[in-house]
Design a protein around this motif. Structure first.
Motif, PDB file in Angstrom:
ATOM      1  N   VAL A  92       0.837  -1.204   0.000  1.00  8.71           N
ATOM      2  CA  VAL A  92       0.000   0.000   0.000  1.00  8.71           C
ATOM      3  C   VAL A  92       0.870   1.252   0.000  1.00  8.71           C
ATOM      4  CG1 VAL A  92      -1.660   1.318   1.367  1.00  8.71           C
ATOM      5  CG2 VAL A  92      -1.985  -1.133   1.064  1.00  8.71           C
ATOM      6  N   TRP A  93       1.959   1.217   0.772  1.00  5.05           N
ATOM      7  CA  TRP A  93       2.899   2.347   0.774  1.00  5.05           C
ATOM      8  C   TRP A  93       3.473   2.555  -0.633  1.00  5.05           C
ATOM      9  CZ3 TRP A  93       4.681   6.056   4.143  1.00  5.05           C
ATOM     10  CH2 TRP A  93       5.861   6.719   3.781  1.00  5.05           C
ATOM     11  N   ALA A  94       3.857   1.477  -1.288  1.00  4.24           N
ATOM     12  CA  ALA A  94       4.420   1.575  -2.631  1.00  4.24           C
ATOM     13  C   ALA A  94       3.408   2.166  -3.618  1.00  4.24           C
ATOM     14  CB  ALA A  94       4.884   0.200  -3.107  1.00  4.24           C
ATOM     15  N   LEU A  95       2.134   1.827  -3.445  1.00  2.00           N
ATOM     16  CA  LEU A  95       1.095   2.397  -4.312  1.00  2.00           C
ATOM     17  C   LEU A  95       0.964   3.903  -4.090  1.00  2.00           C
ATOM     18  CD1 LEU A  95      -1.654  -0.366  -4.062  1.00  2.00           C
ATOM     19  CD2 LEU A  95      -0.233   0.175  -6.046  1.00  2.00           C
ATOM     20  N   ALA A  96       1.067   4.337  -2.826  1.00  3.86           N
ATOM     21  CA  ALA A  96       1.001   5.770  -2.536  1.00  3.86           C
ATOM     22  C   ALA A  96       2.194   6.506  -3.158  1.00  3.86           C
ATOM     23  CB  ALA A  96       0.967   5.996  -1.022  1.00  3.86           C
TER      24      ALA A  96
END
Length: 617
Positions: A495-499
């Protein structure tokens, strides 16, 4: 010697349990006697043992303080007590004398407290300030020769420029501080096919890494009131330290973007792909600076530190390199010698190099069959996420490093260091890099309404905050939440990588606004050329600082910020030296040995990053 011996301190209930006495006073004692000859002061650091079923142990078991002494947390505290004796005394003698002194103190008598001494933790002035070994002399000679080559090359380059009538040889220029300085400190306007926002993301992430490591070292350092660490860990502020680990996922995402974007760009320009050069280029650029660090840490580290904890820090930072230096240079120590890593922070380089090794397979499939490859990559990402959940569930891993009730070492060894469980951000970056290339290649204008853009930025900001601060009130309980921890470990990094991917995507298609302006400032171009050196060097300075501490310090936010800037300054200076003596010279030597500048540039263009940018991918 009595004066240099530790006394019972105040503040024991605030965990003032690391009592060091006076190290320098003890080891500097030197007395000539008629019968015994020269008597030296011998400083022995003992370990306080708290027996079970005692009043002292019951006090510790009443709260999280007891977890300090399990060696399973991010914070490891060993209650210590120092004794100064004549050098003829052994560790067994120190144990008899130390326990006799403790038992005579009415404040701690009959509380189940004893002290244990071991010979490796005893030092005289000869151990504290050892003579140079043959390996140390050879290392110093190699470093002097390296500096000498750079210095002489610079002098000759300056002569050619200002007094000579012919141009200086390219190889000499490659070692010249003057010529390399012009390249390193040059700032250029980004072209249409550049991704300038990545520069800012890299710099901010590196600052976050240094900041987190500063806290990690300091909370494990000798501190007067260790109970302050518990209060800090229970505060929301501590989550910023925990969130520092997400900077690694930012680097992995950026690395995937740059690799896939660069490969597609090179293939479009019909630049021939040479697998041998692809690997060799990467290995040489990464390894020479790392080899210098390994050499220093293996042969010179013990000459940089002097203090009560030197036997402990040299075991961690020197002995491990003496035994396992090869696994660091082969980038495999995240799977081998995990508990005894040489240069501990290089676990990330191992992940990066291992992903780089498999990247050609993915890139060729992405070039030939993009839809199939992207579908396959998405499936692999889901599988990695599921595997991470399973590992966390099966081993009851703790999601937050600030949780005093978790097993920090299990988390590192069974999840955090492992490439096959950390690859999802890199895969997301590969997919993003492919689509960014398609957008720029086709000069596609993506139209989004202000409402959609604003909503996406709100969602992105919310995700980042949830990743950093989420779980503070729910995942730090002594009661283990199996579902909460497993879901957090499995989902938070993808999820962090998507942000982060949204930030890169929005900035690239001109929807970044002031964020894009900040992240694309030209100064980041210069700073990024030193990030690899900072990454390699700052931990050495932190460990040297720990090893040289002779009196307990105090833990506070102000002290951490003050020491952080000091660490960063030392790291920058060290990085400048490393860049001028290893990174840029090895680039010049590589081009010279492999057939000149033109041939190697064609194969190297498959990676569009600067050498130091690659180091951080």
């Amino acid at each position: 010697m009595i004066d240099a011996t530790a006394k019972v301190p105040s503040g024991i209930l605030y965990l003032n349990l690391e009592v060091l006495g006076d190290f320098e006073e003890c080891i500097n004692i030197r007395t000539q006697t008629a019968k015994a000859g020269v008597i030296l002061g011998k400083y022995c650091l003992g370990r306080i043992i708290i027996k079970n079923d005692t009043e002292a142990m019951s006090l510790l078991e009443a709260g999280p303080e007891g977890r300090f002494f399990t060696s399973k947390m991010i914070v490891v505290k060993v209650p210590t007590w120092a004794l100064c004796l004549p050098n003829k005394c052994t560790a067994d003698d120190a144990g008899i004398i130390g326990n006799a002194l403790i038992n005579t103190d009415t404040l701690i008598e009959d509380t189940g407290i004893a002290v244990e001494f071991m010979e490796p933790l005893c030092q005289t002035v000869n151990e504290a300030y050892p003579d140079l070994t043959t390996k140390a002399i050879i290392t110093i000679t190699v470093l002097v020769l390296l500096f000498g080559i750079v210095f002489l090359s610079t002098i000759y380059d300056l002569y050619c420029i200002f007094y000579g009538k012919k141009s200086c040889p390219k190889l000499i220029e490659g070692f010249s501080i003057y010529t390399n300085g012009q390249k390193i400190f040059r700032m250029v306007a980004p072209t249409a096919d550049h991704l300038p926002c990545l520069n800012g993301l890299r710099c901010i992430s590196m600052l976050w890494v240094v900041y987190s490591h500063q806290y990690q070292f300091e909370i494990n350092n000798i501190i007067a009131h260790s109970k302050d660490i518990i209060d800090w860990a229970n505060s929301l502020q501590s989550m910023i330290l925990v969130g520092g680990s997400y900077s690694v996922d930012t680097f992995l995402t950026i690395g995937g973007v740059l690799m896939s974007y660069g490969f597609m760009k090179a293939k479009t320009k019909k630049i021939q792909f040479n697998l041998f050069f692809y690997y060799l280029h990467r290995y040489l650029r990464l390894t020479l600076p790392l080899a210098v660090i390994v050499l220093i840490q293996t042969n010179l580290y013990k000459y940089l530190v002097s203090g009560p904890s030197v036997p402990i820090v040299t075991e961690i930072f020197q002995k491990h390199c003496e035994d396992h230096w090869w696994s660091a240079l082969l980038y495999v120590q995240n799977y081998f010698h995990v508990s005894n890593m040489c240069i501990p922070q290089t676990w990330y380089l191992c992940i990066d190099m291992q992903l780089y090794a498999i990247s050609p397979i993915i890139f060729f499939l992405l070039w030939k069959h993009p839809k199939v490859c992207i579908t396959l990559l998405c499936g692999i990402s889901v599988a990695i996420t599921a595997a991470s959940f399973y590992v966390a569930w099966q081993n009851q891993l703790t999601a937050l490093l600030s949780n005093f009730y978790g097993n920090f070492r299990e988390y590192l060894h069974k999840y955090y260091f492992l490439t096959h469980l950390r690859a999802t951000p890199w895969i997301i970056g590969i997919i993003l890099g492919y689509y960014l290339f398609k957008i720029k290649q086709n000069n596609t204008q993506i139209k989004m309404s202000k409402t959609v853009v604003g909503l996406m930025w709100v969602v992105c900001t919310a995700i980042i905050n949830v990743c950093v601060f989420g779980g503070h009130n729910t995942l730090q309980s002594p009661d283990y939440d199996k579902w909460g921890n497993a879901l957090h470990i499995a989902l938070v990094r993808p999820v962090w990588a998507l942000a982060i991917s949204w930030i890169i995507f929005a900035c690239t298609i001109n929807y970044g606004g002031p964020i894009n302006w900040i992240l694309s400032l030209p100064i980041y171009q210069v700073i990024n050329r030193f990030t690899y050196g900072i990454y390699l060097g700052h931990v050495i300075f932190l460990s040297v600082y720990v090893g040289n501490r002779k009196y307990p310090g105090y833990f506070s936010t102000f002290n951490m910020l003050y020491e952080f800037w000091g660490t960063l300054c030392f790291g920058v200076v060290f990085a400048v030296v490393l860049v001028f003596t290893t990174e840029y010279p090895i680039a010049a030597l590589e081009k010279y040995l492999l057939g000149g500048f033109c041939v190697i540039r064609k194969s190297a263009k498959l990676q569009i990053t600067q050498p130091q940018e690659k180091h951080k991918n």
